[in-house]
Design an enzyme around this catalytic site. Structure first.
Site, short mmCIF file in Angstrom:
data_model
loop_
_atom_site.label_atom_id
_atom_site.label_comp_id
_atom_site.label_asym_id
_atom_site.label_seq_id
_atom_site.Cartn_x
_atom_site.Cartn_y
_atom_site.Cartn_z
N TYR B 120 0.84 -1.20 0.00
CA TYR B 120 0.00 0.00 0.00
C TYR B 120 0.87 1.25 0.00
O TYR B 120 1.90 1.31 0.68
CB TYR B 120 -0.88 0.01 1.25
CG TYR B 120 -1.62 1.31 1.48
CD1 TYR B 120 -2.86 1.53 0.90
CD2 TYR B 120 -1.06 2.32 2.27
CE1 TYR B 120 -3.53 2.73 1.10
CE2 TYR B 120 -1.72 3.52 2.48
CZ TYR B 120 -2.97 3.72 1.88
OH TYR B 120 -3.62 4.90 2.08
N GLU B 208 -3.88 7.65 -3.07
CA GLU B 208 -3.57 6.28 -2.68
C GLU B 208 -3.26 5.43 -3.90
O GLU B 208 -3.90 5.57 -4.94
CB GLU B 208 -4.78 5.63 -1.98
CG GLU B 208 -5.01 6.11 -0.57
CD GLU B 208 -6.19 5.41 0.08
OE1 GLU B 208 -7.30 5.50 -0.46
OE2 GLU B 208 -5.98 4.78 1.12
#
Lengths: 290, 400
Positions: B120, B208
């Site tokens: 991530y 993100e």
């Protein structure tokens, strides 16, 4: 004494000639605020509302000794306006503007970190010491002189807290609106510290809001104070649903899951009296005053 | 403002971030053609475009949309066409949407990218420190929001210099944390700096890449991406305007935002008009404490235009859910009399069929009360916030 501003504070107004500025500066003058100068580039040498106008903050300080400013400048100009105030050496700046981009606030905070200037706001009603000075847009008619300090992240709930002191037959030493933007200048720590140093303040009302970790930081500071003045706190937003957009996902990512209940618990744990209903503040104040 | 995955990917690819080859499609036929364009052979990934995360864990409300989630792996062009037909126009519910879900108006067809490892990457604002934070985590079975809530120590958080981005020391720390071999360091640095620049240039609040993968060439690939732009900075992001997707926003919310107001809807029966976030939250807390719920609230902020305020109040008055209206205004910058004018104007246009309780305090409140009294509207005036909630609930009970 009061905190940050009093009748000795020499106030300059950035953007004094605008419509909204004129409306509120006139009210501040009527309130007795020591407004000494206005700053609007290109209008130096003129007068507005009977106040001399200068092109730059530096000139205004040189001629009038101003040490605080109220910024009625548009959101887009906030970075430049803060930079000018910091470089000129102002002690306090109050930024009323709503809609200041977050990236601009990152710049502003970086500028402030290397200076002695304190910024209140943006998106704040400002700061008021009843009977002495009004820097901002407070509805001054609800304020009375007294010994309760108020610090709030929510503009509108600030007024609500003021009315609560009134219901407890008390007044305010100073009322500070921190502003409810994502990034703010002065925070709870600065305000709680100042109220503790002020011999005119007996107790503090602290109005928090969901999101961010400003309340937690304030509570952590308060926990370690040796001689504590009572703080009555409230955190608005307890019934908000988790999936609601008033929260910022970045908070969760940066600090983990923090709910309003967590905030309340942290504050209680630090010794703050936390009420659920804003209209219960006066009851707690009455207990303290008695 | 949020934008779609495919739009976010197009933006970060301009900053040197590698993305799988993909194409957007609005019809099943377009989806089939897109598949041929992005890759001569399968597999492909068919991705429903809604502005919400957790699509692989989502499901469609409609039966004929199939049992698959919002992300489907496809091995033939015919399957893509069928999948697109199922998804388009259907409603996708994910753990990050409300139970009503979001309608899929377009699908993204991507060439399947084989990867060795996923992690991530996020860039967010640390509000307390006023800095941009880089967030990194190795991904296993848990989603990043689960990790953030349950095992926050498994996320590395690095504060980036506002002007320089990631430092060499931080690159080393990040690579070690992600268990990446030394030879990946320069690629990781280039990747982070690309995202950092995109974040700043677009006035992002959140960027993100979830997940990022390392492919067989050892390159970092953005497999999914989400970008949230600061609404307050849209004035200097003209290229973002066309990316605004009105389908993602409720109509009343949209109309309110045109006047600079905030409108939010819930499942209750009381319409609130307020002039600040805090007072909105406090009013809702009080209503909830009495066992009732809010239908919607309109935050007119520091509005100074009476026509806009009237238009906003009309949104509340015409919401069929609303059985009672609660107006709490504490005038500072906002002057109470403008809100009173707005109430009168809106009521004369659309009628006032439900109880309305008003509580004014602050700037020009007496004038505001006078305006309402002279209007002869059946408005109830309250003294404080608790009183306003009590009076409204009582009036709603009596009108039943």
């Amino acid at each position: 004494m009061s905190v940050f501003v009093n009748k000795e504070t020499k106030v300059l107004v950035q953007g004094i000639t605008g419509t909204q500025a004129s409306f509120h500066v006139k009210r501040s003058l009527d309130y007795g605020t020591n407004v000494v100068a206005g700053v609007t580039p290109g209008k130096g040498g003129t007068e507005h509302l009977g106040i001399p106008v200068f092109d730059t903050i530096k000139e205004a300080i040189k001629e009038t000794g101003a040490n605080a400013s109220v910024m009625f400048v548009p959101a887009k100009q906030v970075v430049v306006a803060v930079k000018e105030g910091v470089e000129a050496g102002l002690d306090l700046m109050v930024c009323i503007a709503d809609n200041v981009p977050v990236k601009d606030m990152l710049e502003v905070k970086a500028i402030l970190k290397q200076s002695k200037t304190r910024l209140i706001g943006p998106n704040t009603p400002g700061i008021i010491t009843p009977g002495e000075a009004r820097l901002g847009i407070f509805p001054e008619n609800i304020h009375t002189v007294g010994r309760i300090g108020i610090v709030s992240r929510s503009s509108t709930l600030t007024y609500e807290a003021v009315l609560e002191t009134k219901r407890a037959n008390a007044g305010q030493s100073t009322v500070i609106g921190l502003g409810d933007d994502m990034i703010i200048g002065m925070d709870f720590v600065d305000a709680i510290a100042a109220f503790h140093e002020d011999d005119q303040t007996d107790a503090i009302v602290m109005v928090g809001q969901m999101g961010g970790l400003f309340e937690e930081e304030g509570a952590a500071y308060y926990r370690h104070l040796k001689h504590k003045k009572p703080i009555i706190g409230i955190v608005a937003g307890n019934t908000m649903l988790d999936d609601h957009k008033m929260g910022y996902v970045g908070d969760l990512m940066t600090y983990g899951d923090i709910t309003v209940q967590d905030k309340v618990n942290t504050m209680k744990d630090a010794g703050i009296i936390v009420v659920d209903n804003i209209n219960d503040i006066h009851k707690e104040l009455l207990k303290i005053i008695a | 403002m949020n934008i779609h995955e495919y739009q976010a990917k197009a933006i970060i690819s301009q900053y040197g971030i590698k993305i799988p080859k993909g194409k957007i499609a609005y019809t099943p036929l377009e989806a089939k053609r897109a598949a041929s364009e992005v890759s001569s052979r399968g597999p492909w990934v068919l991705k429903a475009q809604i502005q919400s995360g957790a699509r692989p864990k989502g499901y469609f409300l409609e039966k004929n949309a199939g049992r698959g989630s919002g992300i489907r792996y496809m091995t033939s062009r015919r399957a893509i066409m069928k999948g697109a037909e199922e998804m388009l126009g259907a409603t996708l519910v994910t753990p990050q949407t409300s139970s009503k879900g979001r309608v899929v108006t377009r699908v993204y067809v991507e060439a399947f990218h084989k990867i060795k490892k996923i992690f991530y990457t996020g860039l967010a604002i640390d509000r307390l420190e006023a800095e941009i934070t880089l967030l990194l985590a190795n991904l296993g079975n848990k989603s990043i929001t689960e990790i953030a809530a349950e095992e926050p120590e498994k996320i590395l958080r690095l504060k980036l210099d506002l002007h320089k981005g990631i430092s060499p020391k931080q690159v080393k720390e990040a690579a070690t944390f992600l268990e990446l071999k030394d030879r990946y360091r320069s690629r990781l640095k280039k990747y982070v700096q690309g995202l950092f620049q995109a974040f700043k240039d677009t006035d992002a609040l959140m960027l993100e890449v979830n997940p990022a993968g390392i492919d067989r060439y050892g390159e970092i690939v953005a497999l999914d991406s989400k970008l949230t732009i600061d609404d307050k900075a849209l004035f200097r992001q003209p290229q973002m305007k066309p990316l605004f997707d009105a389908y993602e926003i409720e109509e009343r919310e949209l109309r309110a935002s045109k006047n600079g107001f905030q409108y939010c809807s819930f499942d209750g029966s009381i319409g609130c008009i307020v002039n600040g976030d805090g007072i909105a939250l406090a009013a809702m807390d009080l209503i909830r404490a009495r066992g009732e719920d809010t239908a919607c609230f309109l935050n007119v902020k520091g509005g100074v235009d009476r026509d806009k305020i009237a238009a906003g109040i009309k949104l509340i008055m015409t919401n069929p859910r609303v059985e009672g209206i609660l107006i709490n205004v504490l005038g500072g910058f906002l002057r109470c009399n403008l809100v009173a004018d707005g109430i009168v104007a809106a009521a004369s246009e659309v009628g006032l069929n439900v109880p309305l309780v008003v509580r004014f305090e602050g700037t020009n409140k007496d004038e505001a009360k006078r305006i309402l009294q002279n209007s002869h509207l059946p408005v109830i005036i309250a003294e404080d916030m608790q009183d306003s909630v009590d009076k409204l609930l009582q009036a709603m009970e009596e009108s039943d």
